[in-house]
Design an enzyme around this catalytic site. Structure first.
Site, PDB file in Angstrom:
ATOM      1  N   GLU A 250       0.893  -1.160   0.000  1.00 48.67           N
ATOM      2  CA  GLU A 250       0.000   0.000   0.000  1.00 48.67           C
ATOM      3  C   GLU A 250       0.927   1.204   0.000  1.00 48.67           C
ATOM      4  O   GLU A 250       1.636   1.442   0.973  1.00 48.67           O
ATOM      5  CB  GLU A 250      -0.902  -0.051   1.251  1.00 48.67           C
ATOM      6  CG  GLU A 250      -2.160   0.757   1.094  1.00 48.67           C
ATOM      7  CD  GLU A 250      -1.972   2.183   1.540  1.00 48.67           C
ATOM      8  OE1 GLU A 250      -1.520   2.997   0.702  1.00 48.67           O
ATOM      9  OE2 GLU A 250      -2.258   2.493   2.700  1.00 48.67           O
ATOM     10  N   CYS A 284      -1.690   8.851   3.017  1.00 47.58           N
ATOM     11  CA  CYS A 284      -1.528   8.371   1.633  1.00 47.58           C
ATOM     12  C   CYS A 284      -2.723   8.762   0.773  1.00 47.58           C
ATOM     13  O   CYS A 284      -2.593   8.935  -0.431  1.00 47.58           O
ATOM     14  CB  CYS A 284      -1.309   6.867   1.621  1.00 47.58           C
ATOM     15  SG  CYS A 284      -2.533   5.956   2.549  1.00 47.58           S
ATOM     16  N   GLU A 381       4.371  12.807  -4.532  1.00 52.05           N
ATOM     17  CA  GLU A 381       3.661  12.864  -3.255  1.00 52.05           C
ATOM     18  C   GLU A 381       4.396  13.823  -2.320  1.00 52.05           C
ATOM     19  O   GLU A 381       5.616  13.719  -2.150  1.00 52.05           O
ATOM     20  CB  GLU A 381       3.621  11.464  -2.633  1.00 52.05           C
ATOM     21  CG  GLU A 381       2.815  11.426  -1.350  1.00 52.05           C
ATOM     22  CD  GLU A 381       2.622  10.001  -0.833  1.00 52.05           C
ATOM     23  OE1 GLU A 381       3.617   9.293  -0.676  1.00 52.05           O
ATOM     24  OE2 GLU A 381       1.461   9.639  -0.583  1.00 52.05           O
TER      25      GLU A 381
HETATM   26  O1  TXE Z   1       8.851   5.724   4.268  1.00 48.66           O
HETATM   27  P1  TXE Z   1       9.398   4.258   4.094  1.00 48.66           P
HETATM   28  P2  TXE Z   1       9.623   7.084   4.577  1.00 48.66           P
HETATM   29  C1  TXE Z   1       5.616   8.202   1.600  1.00 48.66           C
HETATM   30  C2  TXE Z   1       5.683   9.701   1.790  1.00 48.66           C
HETATM   31  C3  TXE Z   1       7.039   9.914   2.350  1.00 48.66           C
HETATM   32  C4  TXE Z   1       7.818   8.822   1.662  1.00 48.66           C
HETATM   33  C5  TXE Z   1       9.056   8.372   2.393  1.00 48.66           C
HETATM   34  O2  TXE Z   1       5.610  10.342   0.535  1.00 48.66           O
HETATM   35  O3  TXE Z   1       7.567  11.173   2.029  1.00 48.66           O
HETATM   36  O4  TXE Z   1       6.936   7.730   1.582  1.00 48.66           O
HETATM   37  O5  TXE Z   1       8.749   8.106   3.751  1.00 48.66           O
HETATM   38  C6  TXE Z   1      10.484   0.478   6.333  1.00 48.66           C
HETATM   39  N1  TXE Z   1      13.234  -2.844   3.569  1.00 48.66           N
HETATM   40  N2  TXE Z   1       4.905   7.513   2.650  1.00 48.66           N
HETATM   41  O6  TXE Z   1      10.997   7.065   4.002  1.00 48.66           O
HETATM   42  O7  TXE Z   1      10.873   4.244   3.972  1.00 48.66           O
HETATM   43  C7  TXE Z   1      10.639   1.611   7.307  1.00 48.66           C
HETATM   44  O8  TXE Z   1      11.547   1.266   8.339  1.00 48.66           O
HETATM   45  C8  TXE Z   1      12.233  -3.076   4.427  1.00 48.66           C
HETATM   46  C9  TXE Z   1       3.611   7.005   2.279  1.00 48.66           C
HETATM   47  O9  TXE Z   1       9.530   7.346   6.006  1.00 48.66           O
HETATM   48  O10 TXE Z   1       8.609   3.640   3.016  1.00 48.66           O
HETATM   49  C10 TXE Z   1       9.204   1.792   7.766  1.00 48.66           C
HETATM   50  O11 TXE Z   1       8.898   0.800   8.733  1.00 48.66           O
HETATM   51  N3  TXE Z   1      11.597  -2.093   5.080  1.00 48.66           N
HETATM   52  C11 TXE Z   1       3.017   6.159   3.290  1.00 48.66           C
HETATM   53  C12 TXE Z   1       8.411   1.519   6.495  1.00 48.66           C
HETATM   54  O12 TXE Z   1       9.291   0.801   5.645  1.00 48.66           O
HETATM   55  C13 TXE Z   1      11.988  -0.823   4.859  1.00 48.66           C
HETATM   56  C14 TXE Z   1       3.400   6.248   4.684  1.00 48.66           C
HETATM   57  C15 TXE Z   1       7.943   2.772   5.739  1.00 48.66           C
HETATM   58  O13 TXE Z   1       9.038   3.611   5.510  1.00 48.66           O
HETATM   59  C16 TXE Z   1      13.019  -0.530   3.972  1.00 48.66           C
HETATM   60  C17 TXE Z   1       4.735   6.757   4.903  1.00 48.66           C
HETATM   61  C18 TXE Z   1      13.651  -1.591   3.311  1.00 48.66           C
HETATM   62  N4  TXE Z   1      14.639  -1.396   2.441  1.00 48.66           N
HETATM   63  C19 TXE Z   1       5.415   7.385   3.894  1.00 48.66           C
HETATM   64  N5  TXE Z   1      13.191   0.811   3.937  1.00 48.66           N
HETATM   65  C20 TXE Z   1       1.659   5.617   3.043  1.00 48.66           C
HETATM   66  N6  TXE Z   1       1.471   4.806   1.991  1.00 48.66           N
HETATM   67  O14 TXE Z   1       0.749   5.873   3.819  1.00 48.66           O
HETATM   68  C21 TXE Z   1      12.291   1.342   4.789  1.00 48.66           C
HETATM   69  N7  TXE Z   1      11.565   0.352   5.356  1.00 48.66           N
END
Ligand code: TXE
Length: 490
Positions: A250, A284, A381
């Site tokens: 998602e 999101c 986004e």
């Molecule tokens: O999210 P990450 P980030 C979007 C929003 C934001 C951007 C980046 O635009 O600016 O994403 O946010 C884990 N392997 N959303 O960097 O990295 C991480 O530890 C496995 C949309 O903070 O996607 C956390 O638990 N896991 C969104 C989770 O992934 C990994 C909500 C989300 O972090 C990983 C948040 C890896 N390589 C941000 N790298 C929505 N869809 O609602 C990170 N994680």
């Protein structure tokens, strides 16, 4: 200062090498808690515990109705702990206390709903047409599910995935965001209290590249349920492919909220505000692209500015605050730089447009006009309280702009012409469409993202089968076994 431990196989543990991470309160800027920083050895232990729990009679042999009862017990334990959980969530991500309370209490319905599915998993008997043979299929839990959650609604998102998985009889290893792990760790205590066997629910905390990747690449994980950014989702999908894991993602959005000139203007103004400024835009499904029919554009923007001008920024615990801080420092800096770029590319701030002057991690509620759909601000986004207003000429133009995006998570449409509403529902490429409303969601409904907003779907009754695998059984209860080159026997 609170020091949390992780839950592995029913035991509260430190990381094997003793490392810890700080949790910062984005409003005060102070470290309010620490969490373990799990390495590969901790992830190994958690996945091993979940894999063993999956096979242990205490979980595998439990009657479906008893599994449902455990989930209902968990639901009953939420209200007495709701205030504590909501407060932790607010300390971690700065969301308004009124919102985090609502999110925690929503989990009561979620767990009761999925408990209702736990004892309704039916197999099939198929007309396979082999005389003397019963052909049937039973559904078995898919295995260990890895739940990876983000920081914007940490507990709501993680617990929802846990409920889906437990209903099917799976076991889980949860990795919350490194920015917001406290509420999930505190919530995990309730599984113990409800009587779930050890190892059914495990929580490991740490960073994405270290803890998250160890989980995603672990061979004993059968399925990954992820909510987060699109680029992280892309990476997870690639990493999971070589071990054939099921992956549900998602991801992000750039959702259009489309206002036609025949709408109820008062309702649409509310819908535009609800769409973008809730949770400081860190959602999101935010309606970050407001498409307004050109003949009402100026009037609509003026009313929007008027309605938003006096919004109160401040302490997320105060009842008078309407917009809280940005949850994380990287996110704050990303919004600031995207705002600068938007204005360099020609967008104009009808309101806001920069970081708030309070010196804290706040962004002024922003309404950008003169935005074209090909500008960076309209394509990427932003995940902040920033609305890009884009005019359109007619219905065909609205559809073209709405769909001209890499994303497809959600969309809103404001019109009193129901024939038009149905045409828009058909034309819009998004997993969720709201007509004359915005943001309402229920775990009884399937949710998915089109295009780069996601892969697979979550929630709703049918989703239980995404946590199950069929086993087909051909049971000979009377016919002879015939082999072409052997004589008939019996
Ligand atoms: O999210 P990450 P980030 C979007 C929003 C934001 C951007 C980046 O635009 O600016 O994403 O946010 C884990 N392997 N959303 O960097 O990295 C991480 O530890 C496995 C949309 O903070 O996607 C956390 O638990 N896991 C969104 C989770 O992934 C990994 C909500 C989300 O972090 C990983 C948040 C890896 N390589 C941000 N790298 C929505 N869809 O609602 C990170 N994680």
């Amino acid at each position: 200062m609170q020091h949390f431990k992780m839950l592995i196989n029913g035991a509260w543990t430190e990381a094997a090498d003793g490392r810890r991470l700080d949790s910062m309160d984005p409003f005060t800027g102070e470290v309010w808690a620490t969490i373990p920083r799990a390495g590969a050895a901790d992830v190994e232990a958690a996945v091993d515990a979940a894999a063993r729990a999956l096979k242990a009679p205490a979980w595998r042999e439990i009657a479906p109705s008893a599994r449902a009862a455990l989930m209902r017990k968990l639901a009953d334990l939420i209200p007495p702990h709701a205030e504590m959980l909501a407060d932790m969530e607010t300390s971690d991500n700065g969301k308004l206390l009124s919102s985090t309370r609502g999110e925690v209490m929503a989990l009561v319905k979620t767990f009761n709903y999925f408990a209702g599915l736990a004892d309704k998993i039916e197999g099939i008997v198929a007309p396979a047409e082999f005389p003397g043979t019963l052909a049937y299929a039973q559904y078995e839990p898919i295995g260990v599910v890895a739940v990876i959650a983000p920081w914007n609604s940490p507990l709501l998102i993680a617990a929802n995935k846990i409920a889906n998985a437990l209903a099917a009889g799976c076991t889980v290893v949860v990795k919350p965001s490194e920015f917001t792990s406290a509420s999930t760790l505190a919530f995990a205590r309730l599984f113990e209290e409800a009587g779930f066997p050890p190892g059914v629910v495990n929580v490991v905390t740490g960073t994405g590249p270290e803890t998250g990747e160890a989980l995603v690449t672990h061979p004993a994980v059968a399925k990954i349920q992820f909510t987060g950014g699109t680029e992280t989702g892309r990476r997870i999908n690639t990493m999971a492919a070589s071990s054939f894991k099921r992956v549900v993602l998602e991801l992000g959005g750039k959702s259009p909220n489309v206002v036609f000139d025949d709408c109820d203007l008062d309702a649409a103004i509310k819908g535009a505000i609800l769409g973008i400024f809730t949770s400081s835009g860190q959602s999101c499904i935010s309606g970050s692209r407001l498409l307004v029919q050109r003949n009402i554009h100026d009037r609509f923007v003026a009313r929007l500015v008027e309605a938003t001008r006096d919004v109160q920024l401040g302490d997320p615990r105060s009842a008078s605050t309407q917009i809280g801080p940005i949850s994380t420092a990287p996110q704050f800096h990303r919004i600031v730089s995207m705002l600068e770029q938007a204005q360099t590319e020609g967008a104009e701030a009808a309101m806001g447009g920069k970081a708030a002057a309070n010196g804290l991690q706040f962004i002024e509620p922003t309404i950008l006009i003169n935005v074209h759909n090909d500008m960076t601000i309209a394509r990427e986004e932003i995940f902040g309280p920033v609305l890009s207003v884009i005019p359109f000429e007619d219905e065909a133009d609205a559809v073209r702009i709405a769909n001209d995006t890499n994303y497809g998570l959600a969309a809103g449409v404001w019109t009193l012409d129901m024939a038009r509403a149905f045409r828009m529902i058909k034309a819009i490429e998004a997993g969720t469409v709201w007509i004359n409303t915005y943001r309402i969601l229920s775990s009884t409904m399937p949710s998915t993202g089109y295009k780069e907003s996601g892969l697979g779907s979550e929630n709703g009754q049918r989703n239980i089968f995404n946590f199950l695998k069929p086993k087909s059984i051909y049971l000979n209860h009377g016919s002879r076994v015939s082999v072409p080159f052997l004589p008939e026997s019996g």
